[in-house]
Design an enzyme around this catalytic site. Structure first.
Site, short mmCIF file in Angstrom:
data_model
loop_
_atom_site.label_atom_id
_atom_site.label_comp_id
_atom_site.label_asym_id
_atom_site.label_seq_id
_atom_site.Cartn_x
_atom_site.Cartn_y
_atom_site.Cartn_z
N ASP A 1 21.39 10.60 -19.44
CA ASP A 1 21.05 12.02 -19.64
C ASP A 1 19.67 12.35 -19.08
O ASP A 1 18.89 11.46 -18.73
CB ASP A 1 21.12 12.39 -21.14
N ASN B 1 21.79 11.55 -36.16
CA ASN B 1 22.96 12.40 -36.42
C ASN B 1 24.21 11.84 -35.74
O ASN B 1 25.23 12.51 -35.67
CB ASN B 1 22.70 13.84 -35.95
N GLU C 1 25.93 15.75 -28.96
CA GLU C 1 25.54 16.10 -30.32
C GLU C 1 26.79 16.39 -31.17
O GLU C 1 27.86 16.66 -30.62
CB GLU C 1 24.65 17.35 -30.31
N HIS D 1 24.44 11.01 -32.52
CA HIS D 1 24.64 11.33 -31.10
C HIS D 1 24.54 10.07 -30.24
O HIS D 1 23.85 9.12 -30.58
CB HIS D 1 23.70 12.45 -30.61
P1 PGA Z 1 15.71 6.11 -30.45
O1 PGA Z 1 16.75 7.22 -30.06
O2 PGA Z 1 16.09 4.89 -29.66
O3 PGA Z 1 14.39 6.67 -30.03
O4 PGA Z 1 15.85 5.89 -31.92
C1 PGA Z 1 18.10 6.92 -30.03
C2 PGA Z 1 18.87 8.13 -29.63
O5 PGA Z 1 18.47 9.26 -29.97
O6 PGA Z 1 19.89 7.96 -28.96
#
Ligand code: PGA
Length: 250
Positions: free
Chosen positions: A67, A136, A143, A138
């Protein structure tokens, strides 16, 4: 689905690096799906160290990132292109033109999504897709929603994601509200999926995603439909899921 539990964050990074290194040795021209965020940083450091020791050659490897934020050019310090350059690409012998990330500044984001999907196809698809997991649920920037988007698409970031990612920006208002992300379908097309999770804060969502119902309101739950998923979790992140899924001995 295979669950591998390591004692700590350094342990999951080394195990993830073992899996990536084995793939690069097996197929020096492999296609790797990469991720940003805090979780993969230690994996990238382990890969850089192995490259510096002469144990890895990235010259034929191609990479696709999950992304990119909309509105940020690749030289913006919070863009994912910049992140990947600083955390991996600038330190190994991967040719720049083998590294693909959606453009956050394309005039036509929809067209950029179609271009990105076509590029992945033209490279033969992704051999191993690396994922982190958001609080959450994702994956990439898929999302929680009422459906699973198939291909790359323009998405609006959840408020909780904007808040979580504001730690990298001067203020919450500077966090982009939209991003281009591979879809759940694009992720499921990868031949192998490696999801890394670290820390107690990920324990609940990891367990819910992998053992609860498959629903787009918990996007990572879609991974239950893939036949080759490896979950790499440290003791803290695995504390709930290991009560339901027996960890592998590896
Ligand atoms: P993080 O993020 O590795 O900074 O915990 C993971 C994500 O949001 O996919």
């Amino acid at each position: 689905m295979k669950l591998i539990v390591a004692p700590d964050y350094a342990g999951i990074c080394e195990k993830a690096a073992d899996i990536f290194a084995a793939e690069i040795h097996r197929n020096p021209a492999c296609v790797l799906g990469l991720a940003t965020g805090s979780t993969p940083v230690g994996l990238y450091q382990a890969l850089i160290r192995r490259y510096q020791e002469g144990a890895l050659d990235f010259s034929k490897v191609q990479t696709f990132n999950l992304d990119e934020y909309c509105g940020l050019a690749g030289d913006h310090p919070q863009s994912y292109r910049y992140f990947m350059q600083k955390n991996l690409f600038d330190h190994v012998n991967i040719p720049l033109e083998h590294t693909y990330i959606p453009s956050g500044i394309a005039d036509d984001p929809e067209q950029e999504c179609r271009r990105y999907d076509a590029l992945i196809e033209s490279c033969g698809g992704i051999d191993i897709q690396l994922l982190g997991i958001g609080h959450n649920g994702h994956i990439g920037f898929n999302e929680p929603d009422d459906h699973f988007p198939v291909g790359s698409h323009l998405t609006r970031l959840a408020e909780s994601t904007i808040q979580a990612n504001s730690r990298f920006f001067a203020s919450e208002s500077e966090v982009p509200t939209h991003a281009i992300t591979m879809g759940a379908g694009s992720i499921l097309k990868a031949k192998k999926i490696l999801l890394m999770a670290s820390g107690e804060g990920k324990a609940e969502i990891l367990c819910r995603s992998m053992t609860g119902p498959v629903t787009p309101f918990v996007p990572a739950s879609v991974l239950q439909l893939h036949r080759d998923v490896v979950i790499l979790a440290d003791e803290a992140a695995a504390s709930l899921i290991r009560k339901q899924i027996q960890p592998s001995d590896e």
